[in-house]
Design a protein around this motif. Structure first.
Motif, PDB file in Angstrom:
ATOM      1  N   ARG A   4     -87.974   5.805 -52.147  1.00 20.33           N
ATOM      2  CA  ARG A   4     -88.021   4.652 -51.364  1.00 20.33           C
ATOM      3  C   ARG A   4     -89.537   4.402 -51.296  1.00 20.33           C
ATOM      4  NH1 ARG A   4     -87.653   0.093 -49.772  1.00 20.33           N
ATOM      5  NH2 ARG A   4     -87.897  -0.425 -47.862  1.00 20.33           N
ATOM      6  N   LEU A   5     -90.453   5.311 -51.064  1.00 20.20           N
ATOM      7  CA  LEU A   5     -91.865   4.872 -51.012  1.00 20.20           C
ATOM      8  C   LEU A   5     -92.433   4.191 -52.268  1.00 20.20           C
ATOM      9  CD1 LEU A   5     -94.619   5.123 -49.165  1.00 20.20           C
ATOM     10  CD2 LEU A   5     -95.044   7.367 -50.255  1.00 20.20           C
TER      11      LEU A   5
ATOM     12  N   ARG B 190     -91.051   0.815 -52.328  1.00 21.95           N
ATOM     13  CA  ARG B 190     -91.741   0.017 -51.421  1.00 21.95           C
ATOM     14  C   ARG B 190     -93.013  -0.421 -51.985  1.00 21.95           C
ATOM     15  NH1 ARG B 190     -90.737  -1.440 -46.089  1.00 21.95           N
ATOM     16  NH2 ARG B 190     -92.637  -2.023 -44.986  1.00 21.95           N
TER      17      ARG B 190
ATOM     18  N   LEU C 122     -89.203   9.834 -51.211  1.00 22.05           N
ATOM     19  CA  LEU C 122     -90.379   9.566 -52.333  1.00 22.05           C
ATOM     20  C   LEU C 122     -89.922   8.328 -53.173  1.00 22.05           C
ATOM     21  CD1 LEU C 122     -93.149  10.133 -53.524  1.00 22.05           C
ATOM     22  CD2 LEU C 122     -91.826  11.711 -55.055  1.00 22.05           C
TER      23      LEU C 122
END
Length: 265
Positions: A87-88, A91, A85
């Motif tokens: 990382r999302l 990004r 999560l």
């Protein structure tokens, strides 16, 4: 308001308050040397790593075992989901790490100012800390196995507060170097941690809704914090050639948090 929600909120306000104290140093002191800043970043990384292990992962596995689950399954699943999560969010949310050039900004393309991107990076860093505190207090109140303790939750809040103290300083002074006034540098420095009491409330409230999933939530919070450590704190502490000092800071922070958790938990 249930006691555990109140305690989670107070703990989140405590961690935010120490960030504000650190940021207030911009009014009274000169900018810290890069050596000191890297030592602080390493210390913060060590505290977060130890908190992830001793305050979240290990109690979560004990809890899962007492519930008749395979102990490592919730730990692995929750840990990877927490990191995934973050990382999302990393990004998608536009942000810029401290002392990195503008062209290295991450997330979706944007025309936002450099100062805004710096603040968003620290906010992204602080959210999982608040969630972890809330999950720890929720686990103490709702876990029937006794694996999660009030002392462990308090130790986690103290540890995160300790690493927030230099973090507030590490946010305010780079903003000052960007040309921001001392007052605004303080304001933005403390503002970056305002998500922590909100995150603490959210974490405790979520745990209350799905108490049987406590081991997963604890591992989730640990995974989110470890992602921040590896993605942000360690690389930033190694930028200027003081890696050995930053590593010592990490070991010191880990030791302090480990001692707190064992002594209080």
């Amino acid at each position: 308001m249930p006691d555990y929600l109140l305690y989670a909120l107070l703990a989140g306000l405590f961690t935010w308050g120490l960030t504000a104290v650190g940021a207030a140093s911009v009014f009274f002191a000169r900018a810290p040397s890069r050596k000191l800043l890297d030592l602080m970043l390493g210390f913060a990384a060590g505290v977060m790593l130890a908190a992830s292990v001793f305050s979240l992962l290990l109690p979560g596995m004990e809890m899962a075992k007492a519930q008749g689950q395979v102990p490592w399954v919730p730990a692995v699943v929750g840990f990877l989901l927490g990191g995934g999560l973050l990382r999302l969010m990393d990004r998608l949310l536009p942000h810029l790490h401290l002392d990195f050039p503008q062209e290295t900004a991450e997330g979706l393309p944007t025309t936002w100012r450099r100062t805004t991107l710096l603040i968003l990076a620290i906010t992204l860093h602080n959210l999982p800390e608040g969630l972890a505190v809330g999950v720890a207090f929720g686990a103490w109140a709702l876990d029937p196995t006794g694996a999660a303790t009030l002392g462990g939750a308090v130790a986690l809040a103290i540890g995160i507060g300790l690493q927030n103290l230099p973090e507030g300083l590490a946010v305010a002074f780079p903003l000052r170097r960007e040309g921001v006034s001392a007052g605004l540098a303080f304001f933005y420095g403390q503002l970056s941690a305002l998500v922590e009491p909100l995150g603490a409330l959210l974490g405790a409230a979520l745990v209350a809704q799905v108490a049987p999933l406590l081991p997963y939530f604890m591992a989730f919070a640990a995974g989110a914090m470890v992602f921040v450590v590896v993605e942000e704190l360690i690389p930033e502490s190694q930028l200027e050639g003081y890696g050995d000092l930053a590593t010592f800071g990490l070991m010191l922070g880990f030791s302090v948090m480990m001692a707190l958790d064992v002594a209080l938990g």
